[in-house]
Scaffold this active site. Sequence first.
Site, PDB file in Angstrom:
ATOM      1  N   PRO A 290       0.804  -1.197   0.000  1.00 10.72           N
ATOM      2  CA  PRO A 290       0.000   0.000   0.000  1.00 10.72           C
ATOM      3  C   PRO A 290       0.843   1.254   0.000  1.00 10.72           C
ATOM      4  O   PRO A 290       1.646   1.472   0.893  1.00 10.72           O
ATOM      5  CB  PRO A 290      -0.807  -0.109   1.282  1.00 10.72           C
ATOM      6  CG  PRO A 290      -0.705  -1.532   1.687  1.00 10.72           C
ATOM      7  CD  PRO A 290       0.632  -1.961   1.231  1.00 10.72           C
ATOM      8  N   GLU A 291       0.626   2.068  -1.000  1.00 11.97           N
ATOM      9  CA  GLU A 291       1.233   3.384  -1.047  1.00 11.97           C
ATOM     10  C   GLU A 291       0.091   4.357  -0.787  1.00 11.97           C
ATOM     11  O   GLU A 291      -0.991   3.942  -0.388  1.00 11.97           O
ATOM     12  CB  GLU A 291       1.899   3.598  -2.413  1.00 11.97           C
ATOM     13  CG  GLU A 291       2.890   2.476  -2.735  1.00 11.97           C
ATOM     14  CD  GLU A 291       3.592   2.633  -4.064  1.00 11.97           C
ATOM     15  OE1 GLU A 291       3.841   3.778  -4.481  1.00 11.97           O
ATOM     16  OE2 GLU A 291       3.897   1.615  -4.689  1.00 11.97           O
TER      17      GLU A 291
ATOM     18  N   HIS B 276      -4.169 -14.852   8.959  1.00  4.98           N
ATOM     19  CA  HIS B 276      -3.543 -13.558   8.678  1.00  4.98           C
ATOM     20  C   HIS B 276      -4.394 -12.368   9.104  1.00  4.98           C
ATOM     21  O   HIS B 276      -4.099 -11.239   8.757  1.00  4.98           O
ATOM     22  CB  HIS B 276      -3.202 -13.461   7.194  1.00  4.98           C
ATOM     23  CG  HIS B 276      -2.255 -14.523   6.750  1.00  4.98           C
ATOM     24  ND1 HIS B 276      -1.082 -14.813   7.421  1.00  4.98           N
ATOM     25  CD2 HIS B 276      -2.300 -15.394   5.723  1.00  4.98           C
ATOM     26  CE1 HIS B 276      -0.454 -15.802   6.808  1.00  4.98           C
ATOM     27  NE2 HIS B 276      -1.171 -16.175   5.782  1.00  4.98           N
TER      28      HIS B 276
ATOM     29  N   ARG C 128       2.333 -10.572   5.972  1.00  3.26           N
ATOM     30  CA  ARG C 128       3.744 -10.382   6.345  1.00  3.26           C
ATOM     31  C   ARG C 128       3.918  -9.668   7.673  1.00  3.26           C
ATOM     32  O   ARG C 128       5.013  -9.609   8.210  1.00  3.26           O
ATOM     33  CB  ARG C 128       4.467  -9.624   5.220  1.00  3.26           C
ATOM     34  CG  ARG C 128       4.524 -10.446   3.957  1.00  3.26           C
ATOM     35  CD  ARG C 128       5.184  -9.677   2.836  1.00  3.26           C
ATOM     36  NE  ARG C 128       6.625  -9.559   3.031  1.00  3.26           N
ATOM     37  CZ  ARG C 128       7.434  -8.935   2.186  1.00  3.26           C
ATOM     38  NH1 ARG C 128       6.930  -8.375   1.107  1.00  3.26           N
ATOM     39  NH2 ARG C 128       8.709  -8.877   2.416  1.00  3.26           N
TER      40      ARG C 128
ATOM     41  N   ARG D  24      21.064  17.080  -1.505  1.00  2.52           N
ATOM     42  CA  ARG D  24      20.820  15.645  -1.384  1.00  2.52           C
ATOM     43  C   ARG D  24      21.592  14.921  -2.475  1.00  2.52           C
ATOM     44  O   ARG D  24      21.284  15.058  -3.658  1.00  2.52           O
ATOM     45  CB  ARG D  24      19.328  15.339  -1.507  1.00  2.52           C
ATOM     46  CG  ARG D  24      18.463  16.085  -0.503  1.00  2.52           C
ATOM     47  CD  ARG D  24      18.841  15.749   0.918  1.00  2.52           C
ATOM     48  NE  ARG D  24      18.631  14.356   1.247  1.00  2.52           N
ATOM     49  CZ  ARG D  24      17.518  13.888   1.818  1.00  2.52           C
ATOM     50  NH1 ARG D  24      16.539  14.690   2.113  1.00  2.52           N
ATOM     51  NH2 ARG D  24      17.410  12.616   2.097  1.00  2.52           N
TER      52      ARG D  24
END
Length: 270
Positions: A2-3, A89, A107, A151
């Site tokens: 999931p983003e 799960h 997971r 950066r």
Amino acid sequence: MPELPEVEVTRMGVEQALLGATIEAVRMGKPLRWPLQVAPQRLVGQRIQSVQRRGKYMLLQLSQGVLLVHLGMSGSVRCATEVGEAGVHDHFDLFTTRGVLRLTDPRRFGAVVYAPHMDHPRVQQLLGHLGVEPLGDAFDAAYLHAALRGRSGSIKQVLLAGQVVVGVGNIYVSESLFRAGIHPLRQARRVARPRLERLVQAIREVLQRAIVLGGSSLRDFKGTQGGYGDFQHEALVYGRAGLPCVHCATPIRRVVQGQRSTFYCVRCQT
DNA sequence: CACGGATCCTGATGGC
DNA sequence: TGCCATCAGGATCCGT
């Protein structure tokens, strides 16, 4: 998995299903990434006053506290009036007056964390360092320009880290960089200003389109009604290694950055 | 402080 | 069919 789009789709579903509901019982399965930080019994009797999102966290504002839900890599949330017996799960169930919220996460990289209020140190710890919301007004080329100054890491990894802008995960970062014509290995500080304008637009469009389509379902992601997202069918580079670029037919390349796959076109992205 | 790498966990997939 | 290696949407922690 999931983003931002998947979390936003989940947030809207939970809001639709459970806004205003009162929690009646809690069931917990195996431990998730972090402890809940409260006795589950303390959630009982609390009302769900709002369902918000910050980055990839879903925030349930309760009468006396806040519940932060993170879906990790494999999590999804189902809302229904009835759910069956919990499977192996299914690690967190909220039974409410309007139905059940069930978090499934094979997971277990996901988490559900409670804090008594938003100013609590635990909330600060989880959300304090996050970058700006990509769909908000604060995210523009001027901001990006300043934030990327100095950066030295690759633009892909800097975006993925979430300290400059949140919610852009491994799928959407590849998709956005392709649409902006930026090479994922380019140093973040070397992306020229006009490219940053394109990047801001690309990120916004990709995320908004993905939300409309219900997110991406590579394998296990499902919306709160159990349906799959459809953005993966519109991916132009993600998961398309070796296939022709939609613009120039050059085979899409896959490289690994920080143990994560990156997909891009060597000709279209510089 | 910014960077790269290892790490948590389970399941699916592909090669032999 | 079995076994093993590889890969998977995230984010933190730990050295340098």
